[in-house]
Design a protein around this motif. Structure first.
Motif, PDB file in Angstrom:
ATOM      1  N   ASN A   1      21.414  29.935  35.849  1.00 30.48           N
ATOM      2  CA  ASN A   1      22.544  30.201  36.734  1.00 30.48           C
ATOM      3  C   ASN A   1      23.643  30.973  36.027  1.00 30.48           C
ATOM      4  OD1 ASN A   1      21.636  29.098  39.070  1.00 30.48           O
ATOM      5  ND2 ASN A   1      22.511  27.071  38.688  1.00 30.48           N
ATOM      6  N   LEU A   2      23.928  30.558  34.796  1.00 30.35           N
ATOM      7  CA  LEU A   2      24.965  31.247  34.037  1.00 30.35           C
ATOM      8  C   LEU A   2      24.566  32.700  33.810  1.00 30.35           C
ATOM      9  CD1 LEU A   2      25.940  28.506  31.455  1.00 30.35           C
ATOM     10  CD2 LEU A   2      27.347  29.379  33.291  1.00 30.35           C
ATOM     11  N   HIS A   3      23.303  32.932  33.496  1.00 31.27           N
ATOM     12  CA  HIS A   3      22.842  34.309  33.307  1.00 31.27           C
ATOM     13  C   HIS A   3      23.038  35.110  34.581  1.00 31.27           C
ATOM     14  CE1 HIS A   3      19.929  33.379  29.741  1.00 31.27           C
ATOM     15  NE2 HIS A   3      21.170  33.529  29.357  1.00 31.27           N
ATOM     16  N   ARG A   4      22.705  34.472  35.702  1.00 31.45           N
ATOM     17  CA  ARG A   4      22.832  35.172  36.967  1.00 31.45           C
ATOM     18  C   ARG A   4      24.289  35.495  37.275  1.00 31.45           C
ATOM     19  NH1 ARG A   4      22.574  32.616  41.854  1.00 31.45           N
ATOM     20  NH2 ARG A   4      21.823  30.847  40.652  1.00 31.45           N
ATOM     21  N   GLU A   5      25.160  34.523  36.957  1.00 33.91           N
ATOM     22  CA  GLU A   5      26.581  34.779  37.192  1.00 33.91           C
ATOM     23  C   GLU A   5      27.060  35.955  36.363  1.00 33.91           C
ATOM     24  OE1 GLU A   5      28.208  30.295  37.530  1.00 33.91           O
ATOM     25  OE2 GLU A   5      29.709  31.888  37.630  1.00 33.91           O
TER      26      GLU A   5
ATOM     27  N   ALA B   1      35.796  34.597  31.439  1.00 35.40           N
ATOM     28  CA  ALA B   1      36.515  35.800  31.020  1.00 35.40           C
ATOM     29  C   ALA B   1      36.205  36.980  31.928  1.00 35.40           C
ATOM     30  CB  ALA B   1      36.167  36.143  29.573  1.00 35.40           C
ATOM     31  N   MET B   2      34.912  37.143  32.252  1.00 38.97           N
ATOM     32  CA  MET B   2      34.538  38.276  33.091  1.00 38.97           C
ATOM     33  C   MET B   2      35.095  38.095  34.501  1.00 38.97           C
ATOM     34  SD  MET B   2      30.680  38.975  31.749  1.00 38.97           S
ATOM     35  CE  MET B   2      30.341  40.460  32.643  1.00 38.97           C
ATOM     36  N   GLU B   3      35.124  36.854  34.943  1.00 38.21           N
ATOM     37  CA  GLU B   3      35.677  36.555  36.266  1.00 38.21           C
ATOM     38  C   GLU B   3      37.149  36.946  36.320  1.00 38.21           C
ATOM     39  OE1 GLU B   3      33.918  34.590  38.900  1.00 38.21           O
ATOM     40  OE2 GLU B   3      35.587  35.576  39.929  1.00 38.21           O
ATOM     41  N   SER B   4      37.901  36.533  35.301  1.00 37.53           N
ATOM     42  CA  SER B   4      39.327  36.846  35.320  1.00 37.53           C
ATOM     43  C   SER B   4      39.541  38.349  35.186  1.00 37.53           C
ATOM     44  CB  SER B   4      40.063  36.091  34.207  1.00 37.53           C
ATOM     45  OG  SER B   4      39.634  36.543  32.952  1.00 37.53           O
ATOM     46  N   LEU B   5      38.688  39.008  34.423  1.00 40.10           N
ATOM     47  CA  LEU B   5      38.787  40.455  34.272  1.00 40.10           C
ATOM     48  C   LEU B   5      38.536  41.140  35.604  1.00 40.10           C
ATOM     49  CD1 LEU B   5      39.174  42.763  32.354  1.00 40.10           C
ATOM     50  CD2 LEU B   5      36.768  42.668  31.788  1.00 40.10           C
ATOM     51  N   ALA B   6      37.523  40.675  36.327  1.00 39.93           N
ATOM     52  CA  ALA B   6      37.223  41.269  37.629  1.00 39.93           C
ATOM     53  C   ALA B   6      38.392  41.082  38.588  1.00 39.93           C
ATOM     54  CB  ALA B   6      35.951  40.656  38.195  1.00 39.93           C
ATOM     55  N   GLU B   7      39.000  39.895  38.523  1.00 42.93           N
ATOM     56  CA  GLU B   7      40.137  39.657  39.409  1.00 42.93           C
ATOM     57  C   GLU B   7      41.292  40.583  39.083  1.00 42.93           C
ATOM     58  OE1 GLU B   7      41.308  35.578  39.456  1.00 42.93           O
ATOM     59  OE2 GLU B   7      39.266  34.920  39.949  1.00 42.93           O
ATOM     60  N   LEU B   8      41.542  40.748  37.788  1.00 46.05           N
ATOM     61  CA  LEU B   8      42.614  41.635  37.356  1.00 46.05           C
ATOM     62  C   LEU B   8      42.383  43.057  37.833  1.00 46.05           C
ATOM     63  CD1 LEU B   8      43.580  40.695  33.722  1.00 46.05           C
ATOM     64  CD2 LEU B   8      45.112  41.094  35.619  1.00 46.05           C
ATOM     65  N   LEU B   9      41.165  43.533  37.646  1.00 49.22           N
ATOM     66  CA  LEU B   9      40.850  44.898  38.033  1.00 49.22           C
ATOM     67  C   LEU B   9      40.957  45.082  39.534  1.00 49.22           C
ATOM     68  CD1 LEU B   9      37.879  45.825  35.698  1.00 49.22           C
ATOM     69  CD2 LEU B   9      40.117  46.882  35.790  1.00 49.22           C
ATOM     70  N   ALA B  10      40.496  44.056  40.265  1.00 46.37           N
ATOM     71  CA  ALA B  10      40.571  44.161  41.721  1.00 46.37           C
ATOM     72  C   ALA B  10      42.028  44.203  42.166  1.00 46.37           C
ATOM     73  CB  ALA B  10      39.838  42.998  42.361  1.00 46.37           C
ATOM     74  N   ALA B  11      42.851  43.398  41.502  1.00 46.79           N
ATOM     75  CA  ALA B  11      44.262  43.367  41.868  1.00 46.79           C
ATOM     76  C   ALA B  11      44.966  44.646  41.448  1.00 46.79           C
ATOM     77  CB  ALA B  11      44.933  42.167  41.206  1.00 46.79           C
ATOM     78  N   ALA B  12      44.530  45.223  40.332  1.00 43.40           N
ATOM     79  CA  ALA B  12      45.203  46.410  39.813  1.00 43.40           C
ATOM     80  C   ALA B  12      44.842  47.657  40.582  1.00 43.40           C
ATOM     81  CB  ALA B  12      44.854  46.596  38.335  1.00 43.40           C
ATOM     82  N   ALA B  13      43.736  47.610  41.316  1.00 39.07           N
ATOM     83  CA  ALA B  13      43.320  48.818  42.024  1.00 39.07           C
ATOM     84  C   ALA B  13      43.124  48.537  43.502  1.00 39.07           C
ATOM     85  CB  ALA B  13      42.029  49.372  41.413  1.00 39.07           C
ATOM     86  N   PRO B  14      44.124  48.029  44.159  1.00 44.32           N
ATOM     87  CA  PRO B  14      43.963  47.700  45.577  1.00 44.32           C
ATOM     88  C   PRO B  14      43.742  48.933  46.433  1.00 44.32           C
ATOM     89  CG  PRO B  14      46.247  47.490  44.952  1.00 44.32           C
ATOM     90  CD  PRO B  14      45.493  47.778  43.709  1.00 44.32           C
ATOM     91  N   ARG B  15      44.310  50.055  46.009  1.00 42.84           N
ATOM     92  CA  ARG B  15      44.133  51.285  46.773  1.00 42.84           C
ATOM     93  C   ARG B  15      42.662  51.632  46.884  1.00 42.84           C
ATOM     94  NH1 ARG B  15      46.233  55.347  43.686  1.00 42.84           N
ATOM     95  NH2 ARG B  15      46.767  53.925  42.010  1.00 42.84           N
TER      96      ARG B  15
END
Lengths: 90, 219
Positions: A56-60, B199-213
């Motif tokens: 699951n972690l890999h998939r995430e 970390a990747m989740e928070s990065l994705a959120e940041l990028l999504a928020a930074a580029a709303p246009r």
């Protein structure tokens, strides 16, 4: 010469102690198993849960990589935003 | 400033006298201390260590910023070479970069991290073939009653042993590792993966928020 219970803990035979050790430790680690807390989880179940948890972690990570690839493609042109992001992260 | 994937060394260890004698003494003392620990407290210690190593927000921040750097460099390299065409190729590159930065953060302390860093590119697993040949050569035994008992014993365990092997195959570089070592590796690997996801989740959120246009103009 095979004894009735071959308890050699060499590389070919895994001792029961090692397995029960593994089970108790993994139980604390996997959120799914922490919730159950029945105290009687079988080794097979623990290993199964651990494997699926790792998968699951890999998939995430894969899904997040997909998302990031799309997001990065759109922000590539804007280096100002990139600078903002970097500063936010530090 | 040197560009490298490896984080700059090192935390202060308070280790002023690094003479071989004192190092040996310290090692001997810590070894006897380890033996004195019961296995359960050792287990707690290991998982606590893993938690400390991977769960602090500082570690996550460091990872996230190193990841951003590495991603930008990788994208630059790929677009210059004209390699990236599809999003799936881009996603794979991101995944590989994320894994490498994660492994670098481990600073060579774990087997899985060393294995990831040793992977230069996507090389097919050629060692699998050797495995298969060795196994088929040794498996031709006549099935007699004496061996039936051993067969039954073998059939009792395989579920666990099989799953152990699968677990070993999921953690990089841990196919042929002993059970206690595998346990340590799995513990560390899972904590690291969890941090990677956060970390990747928070990065994705940041990028999504930074580029709303950009997000709005998408169909």
């Amino acid at each position: 010469m095979s004894s009735r219970r071959s308890r050699q803990s060499g590389s070919s035979r895994i001792s029961d102690d090692q397995i029960s050790d593994l089970v108790t430790k993994l139980q604390h680690l996997i959120p799914e198993l922490r919730r159950r807390r029945s105290g009687k989880v079988s080794a097979s179940t623990v290993l199964q849960e651990t494997c699926s948890y790792i998968r699951n972690l890999h998939r995430e990570v894969d899904d997040l990589s997909d998302r990031l690839s799309e997001l990065l493609a759109s922000t590539d042109d804007n280096s100002a935003e990139a600078a903002i992001i970097r500063s936010l992260l530090n | 400033m040197v560009d490298s994937l490896f984080p700059s060394i090192i935390e202060p260890t308070g280790d002023d006298n690094t003479s071989p004698e004192s190092r040996r003494k310290r090692r001997r003392i810590s070894e006897t201390a380890k033996e004195a620990e019961s296995s359960s407290s050792k287990a707690q210690r290991i998982s606590e260590e893993s938690s400390k190593r991977w769960r602090t927000s500082r570690v996550q921040q460091i990872y996230a910023s190193k990841l951003v750097e590495a991603l930008r460099r990788a994208r630059q390299r790929s677009t210059d070479a004209g390699k990236i065409t599809t999003t799936s190729a881009a996603a794979r590159e991101i995944r590989d970069t994320a894994d490498r930065v994660l492994a670098a953060s481990a600073r060579g302390a774990s087997r899985w991290s060393r294995s990831i860093l040793a992977r230069r590119s996507r090389v097919p697993a050629m060692s699998m073939k050797k495995h298969r040949k060795a196994k088929s050569a040794g498996g031709r035994k006549p099935r007699k009653d004496a061996a039936a008992a051993a067969e039954r014993k073998r059939n009792k365990l395989p579920a666990v042993e099989r799953k152990l092997k699968i677990l070993g195959s999921l953690v990089p570089g841990c196919r042929k590792v002993t059970v206690p070592n595998l346990l340590d590796e799995v513990t560390d690997y899972i904590s690291a993966l969890e941090m990677q996801v956060r970390a990747m989740e928070s990065l994705a959120e940041l990028l999504a928020a930074a580029a709303p246009r950009m997000a709005l103009t998408r169909p």
